[in-house]
Scaffold this motif. Structure first.
Motif, PDB file in Angstrom:
ATOM      1  N   LEU A  49       0.839  -1.202   0.000  1.00  0.00           N
ATOM      2  CA  LEU A  49       0.000   0.000   0.000  1.00  0.00           C
ATOM      3  C   LEU A  49       0.877   1.256   0.000  1.00  0.00           C
ATOM      4  CD1 LEU A  49      -2.679  -1.171   2.591  1.00  0.00           C
ATOM      5  CD2 LEU A  49      -3.001  -0.922   0.120  1.00  0.00           C
ATOM      6  N   ARG A  50       1.982   1.207   0.734  1.00  0.00           N
ATOM      7  CA  ARG A  50       2.921   2.330   0.763  1.00  0.00           C
ATOM      8  C   ARG A  50       3.617   2.469  -0.594  1.00  0.00           C
ATOM      9  NH1 ARG A  50       6.212   0.780   4.728  1.00  0.00           N
ATOM     10  NH2 ARG A  50       7.729  -0.007   3.253  1.00  0.00           N
ATOM     11  N   ASN A  51       4.048   1.336  -1.164  1.00  0.00           N
ATOM     12  CA  ASN A  51       4.723   1.368  -2.466  1.00  0.00           C
ATOM     13  C   ASN A  51       3.817   1.919  -3.567  1.00  0.00           C
ATOM     14  OD1 ASN A  51       7.017   0.312  -1.292  1.00  0.00           O
ATOM     15  ND2 ASN A  51       6.562  -1.791  -1.894  1.00  0.00           N
ATOM     16  N   ALA A  52       2.520   1.713  -3.431  1.00  0.00           N
ATOM     17  CA  ALA A  52       1.560   2.210  -4.420  1.00  0.00           C
ATOM     18  C   ALA A  52       1.191   3.676  -4.173  1.00  0.00           C
ATOM     19  CB  ALA A  52       0.300   1.346  -4.404  1.00  0.00           C
ATOM     20  N   GLY A  53       1.706   4.259  -3.094  1.00  0.00           N
ATOM     21  CA  GLY A  53       1.412   5.659  -2.790  1.00  0.00           C
ATOM     22  C   GLY A  53       0.082   5.879  -2.097  1.00  0.00           C
ATOM     23  N   LEU A  54      -0.558   4.807  -1.652  1.00  0.00           N
ATOM     24  CA  LEU A  54      -1.855   4.948  -0.987  1.00  0.00           C
ATOM     25  C   LEU A  54      -1.708   5.341   0.478  1.00  0.00           C
ATOM     26  CD1 LEU A  54      -3.773   1.911  -2.545  1.00  0.00           C
ATOM     27  CD2 LEU A  54      -3.800   4.313  -3.259  1.00  0.00           C
ATOM     28  N   VAL A  55      -0.565   4.998   1.089  1.00  0.00           N
ATOM     29  CA  VAL A  55      -0.276   5.415   2.459  1.00  0.00           C
ATOM     30  C   VAL A  55       1.151   5.947   2.529  1.00  0.00           C
ATOM     31  CG1 VAL A  55      -1.870   3.760   3.544  1.00  0.00           C
ATOM     32  CG2 VAL A  55       0.517   3.145   3.236  1.00  0.00           C
ATOM     33  N   ARG A  56       1.399   6.748   3.554  1.00  0.00           N
ATOM     34  CA  ARG A  56       2.741   7.249   3.839  1.00  0.00           C
ATOM     35  C   ARG A  56       3.080   6.882   5.272  1.00  0.00           C
ATOM     36  NH1 ARG A  56       3.654  12.876   3.954  1.00  0.00           N
ATOM     37  NH2 ARG A  56       1.592  13.034   4.839  1.00  0.00           N
ATOM     38  N   SER A  57       4.343   6.570   5.508  1.00  0.00           N
ATOM     39  CA  SER A  57       4.774   6.269   6.869  1.00  0.00           C
ATOM     40  C   SER A  57       5.435   7.500   7.467  1.00  0.00           C
ATOM     41  CB  SER A  57       5.732   5.077   6.884  1.00  0.00           C
ATOM     42  OG  SER A  57       6.874   5.343   6.119  1.00  0.00           O
ATOM     43  N   ILE A  58       5.203   7.695   8.755  1.00  0.00           N
ATOM     44  CA  ILE A  58       5.793   8.784   9.516  1.00  0.00           C
ATOM     45  C   ILE A  58       6.627   8.143  10.622  1.00  0.00           C
ATOM     46  CG2 ILE A  58       5.342  10.850  10.892  1.00  0.00           C
ATOM     47  CD1 ILE A  58       4.159  11.056   8.055  1.00  0.00           C
ATOM     48  N   ARG A  59       7.908   8.465  10.647  1.00  0.00           N
ATOM     49  CA  ARG A  59       8.808   7.884  11.646  1.00  0.00           C
ATOM     50  C   ARG A  59       8.763   8.680  12.942  1.00  0.00           C
ATOM     51  NH1 ARG A  59      13.167   4.518   9.574  1.00  0.00           N
ATOM     52  NH2 ARG A  59      12.819   4.189   7.369  1.00  0.00           N
ATOM     53  N   GLY A  60       9.244   8.029  13.991  1.00  0.00           N
ATOM     54  CA  GLY A  60       9.383   8.729  15.263  1.00  0.00           C
ATOM     55  C   GLY A  60       8.503   8.158  16.346  1.00  0.00           C
ATOM     56  N   ALA A  61       8.649   8.707  17.534  1.00  0.00           N
ATOM     57  CA  ALA A  61       7.913   8.220  18.702  1.00  0.00           C
ATOM     58  C   ALA A  61       6.398   8.305  18.506  1.00  0.00           C
ATOM     59  CB  ALA A  61       8.320   9.017  19.936  1.00  0.00           C
ATOM     60  N   TYR A  62       5.949   9.311  17.810  1.00  0.00           N
ATOM     61  CA  TYR A  62       4.512   9.466  17.555  1.00  0.00           C
ATOM     62  C   TYR A  62       4.185   9.183  16.099  1.00  0.00           C
ATOM     63  CZ  TYR A  62       4.711  11.606  22.126  1.00  0.00           C
ATOM     64  OH  TYR A  62       4.922  11.820  23.459  1.00  0.00           O
ATOM     65  N   GLY A  63       4.976   8.304  15.495  1.00  0.00           N
ATOM     66  CA  GLY A  63       4.815   7.976  14.086  1.00  0.00           C
ATOM     67  C   GLY A  63       3.704   6.976  13.848  1.00  0.00           C
ATOM     68  N   GLY A  64       3.588   6.596  12.607  1.00  0.00           N
ATOM     69  CA  GLY A  64       2.563   5.659  12.188  1.00  0.00           C
ATOM     70  C   GLY A  64       2.307   5.845  10.704  1.00  0.00           C
ATOM     71  N   TYR A  65       1.061   5.730  10.319  1.00  0.00           N
ATOM     72  CA  TYR A  65       0.698   5.821   8.908  1.00  0.00           C
ATOM     73  C   TYR A  65      -0.433   6.819   8.704  1.00  0.00           C
ATOM     74  CZ  TYR A  65       3.605   1.748   8.384  1.00  0.00           C
ATOM     75  OH  TYR A  65       4.686   0.905   8.389  1.00  0.00           O
ATOM     76  N   VAL A  66      -0.380   7.461   7.553  1.00  0.00           N
ATOM     77  CA  VAL A  66      -1.438   8.367   7.114  1.00  0.00           C
ATOM     78  C   VAL A  66      -1.750   8.032   5.655  1.00  0.00           C
ATOM     79  CG1 VAL A  66      -0.800  10.258   8.673  1.00  0.00           C
ATOM     80  CG2 VAL A  66       0.202  10.155   6.386  1.00  0.00           C
ATOM     81  N   LEU A  67      -2.905   8.439   5.205  1.00  0.00           N
ATOM     82  CA  LEU A  67      -3.254   8.235   3.804  1.00  0.00           C
ATOM     83  C   LEU A  67      -2.330   9.049   2.914  1.00  0.00           C
ATOM     84  CD1 LEU A  67      -7.161   8.338   3.857  1.00  0.00           C
ATOM     85  CD2 LEU A  67      -5.679   6.324   3.705  1.00  0.00           C
ATOM     86  N   GLY A  68      -1.986   8.494   1.768  1.00  0.00           N
ATOM     87  CA  GLY A  68      -1.135   9.188   0.809  1.00  0.00           C
ATOM     88  C   GLY A  68      -1.905  10.164  -0.056  1.00  0.00           C
ATOM     89  N   LYS A  69      -3.222  10.038  -0.060  1.00  0.00           N
ATOM     90  CA  LYS A  69      -4.096  10.901  -0.855  1.00  0.00           C
ATOM     91  C   LYS A  69      -5.359  11.170  -0.047  1.00  0.00           C
ATOM     92  CE  LYS A  69      -2.819   8.403  -5.079  1.00  0.00           C
ATOM     93  NZ  LYS A  69      -3.354   7.588  -6.169  1.00  0.00           N
ATOM     94  N   ASP A  70      -6.157  12.079  -0.512  1.00  0.00           N
ATOM     95  CA  ASP A  70      -7.439  12.352   0.126  1.00  0.00           C
ATOM     96  C   ASP A  70      -8.337  11.114   0.014  1.00  0.00           C
ATOM     97  OD1 ASP A  70     -10.413  13.536  -0.086  1.00  0.00           O
ATOM     98  OD2 ASP A  70      -9.134  14.867   1.111  1.00  0.00           O
ATOM     99  N   PRO A  71      -9.100  10.776   1.072  1.00  0.00           N
ATOM    100  CA  PRO A  71      -9.952   9.578   1.026  1.00  0.00           C
ATOM    101  C   PRO A  71     -11.017   9.607  -0.077  1.00  0.00           C
ATOM    102  CG  PRO A  71     -10.244  10.756   3.112  1.00  0.00           C
ATOM    103  CD  PRO A  71      -9.158  11.444   2.356  1.00  0.00           C
ATOM    104  N   SER A  72     -11.343  10.782  -0.567  1.00  0.00           N
ATOM    105  CA  SER A  72     -12.335  10.861  -1.646  1.00  0.00           C
ATOM    106  C   SER A  72     -11.751  10.461  -2.994  1.00  0.00           C
ATOM    107  CB  SER A  72     -12.911  12.278  -1.739  1.00  0.00           C
ATOM    108  OG  SER A  72     -11.895  13.183  -2.138  1.00  0.00           O
ATOM    109  N   THR A  73     -10.418  10.322  -3.073  1.00  0.00           N
ATOM    110  CA  THR A  73      -9.778   9.969  -4.350  1.00  0.00           C
ATOM    111  C   THR A  73      -9.246   8.536  -4.380  1.00  0.00           C
ATOM    112  OG1 THR A  73      -7.581  10.779  -3.689  1.00  0.00           O
ATOM    113  CG2 THR A  73      -9.096  12.372  -4.699  1.00  0.00           C
ATOM    114  N   ILE A  74      -9.330   7.824  -3.263  1.00  0.00           N
ATOM    115  CA  ILE A  74      -8.873   6.434  -3.211  1.00  0.00           C
ATOM    116  C   ILE A  74     -10.098   5.537  -3.248  1.00  0.00           C
ATOM    117  CG2 ILE A  74      -7.655   4.677  -1.867  1.00  0.00           C
ATOM    118  CD1 ILE A  74      -6.081   6.982  -0.528  1.00  0.00           C
ATOM    119  N   THR A  75     -10.133   4.606  -4.198  1.00  0.00           N
ATOM    120  CA  THR A  75     -11.277   3.705  -4.305  1.00  0.00           C
ATOM    121  C   THR A  75     -10.954   2.332  -3.719  1.00  0.00           C
ATOM    122  OG1 THR A  75     -10.698   2.792  -6.476  1.00  0.00           O
ATOM    123  CG2 THR A  75     -12.017   4.841  -6.448  1.00  0.00           C
TER     124      THR A  75
END
Length: 139
Positions: A49-75
């Motif tokens: 999902l990250r390789n496809a650009g659908l999610v992005r990873s955020i490093r660090g103590a409060y890191g995790g994942y966020v959407l790579g695009k707006d949810p209205s544009t991901i099917t």
């Protein structure tokens, strides 16, 4: 076509990220706990999902994942194709006799229509009691 746990759990990850879109990174651990899923398995699913650009990873103590695009544009179709491959009810449609080939093509096209016209925004707005602010599911 049968959607495996890869596709189902991948959709779960993405819906959770869409529900919390704009709130900062979400850990896979919290998604796993919320949905009673294996964190280790979700870690395997997040990479494509990250390789496809659908999610992005955020490093660090409060890191995790966020959407790579707006949810209205991901099917849903975007997610299923990344995790499951091409959408097809049977292998070798082109080798079938014309009547059966037409049936398989119509089934494939109907499934694609639903998946490609259902966004993460639609899915994240759908509530437990079946209410949706913006979308009705028809097959």
């Amino acid at each position: 076509m049968k959607i495996s746990t890869k596709g189902r759990y991948g959709l779960t990850i993405m819906i959770e990220l869409a529900k919390r879109h704009g709130e900062g990174p979400i850990s896979l651990k919290s998604i796993a706990q919320t949905n009673d899923l294996s964190e280790h398995y979700l870690e395997q699913l997040i990479a494509p999902l990250r390789n496809a650009g659908l999610v992005r990873s955020i490093r660090g103590a409060y890191g995790g994942y966020v959407l790579g695009k707006d949810p209205s544009t991901i099917t849903a179709g975007d997610i299923i194709r990344v995790l499951e491959g091409p959408i097809s009810p049977v292998e070798g449609i082109e080798d079938e006799e014309p009547a059966k080939r037409e049936l398989w093509i119509r089934i494939r096209d109907a499934v694609k229509e639903v998946l490609d016209n259902t966004t993460l925004e639609d899915l994240s707005n759908y509530t437990e009691n079946g209410d949706s602010d913006s979308y009705m599911f028809y097959i």
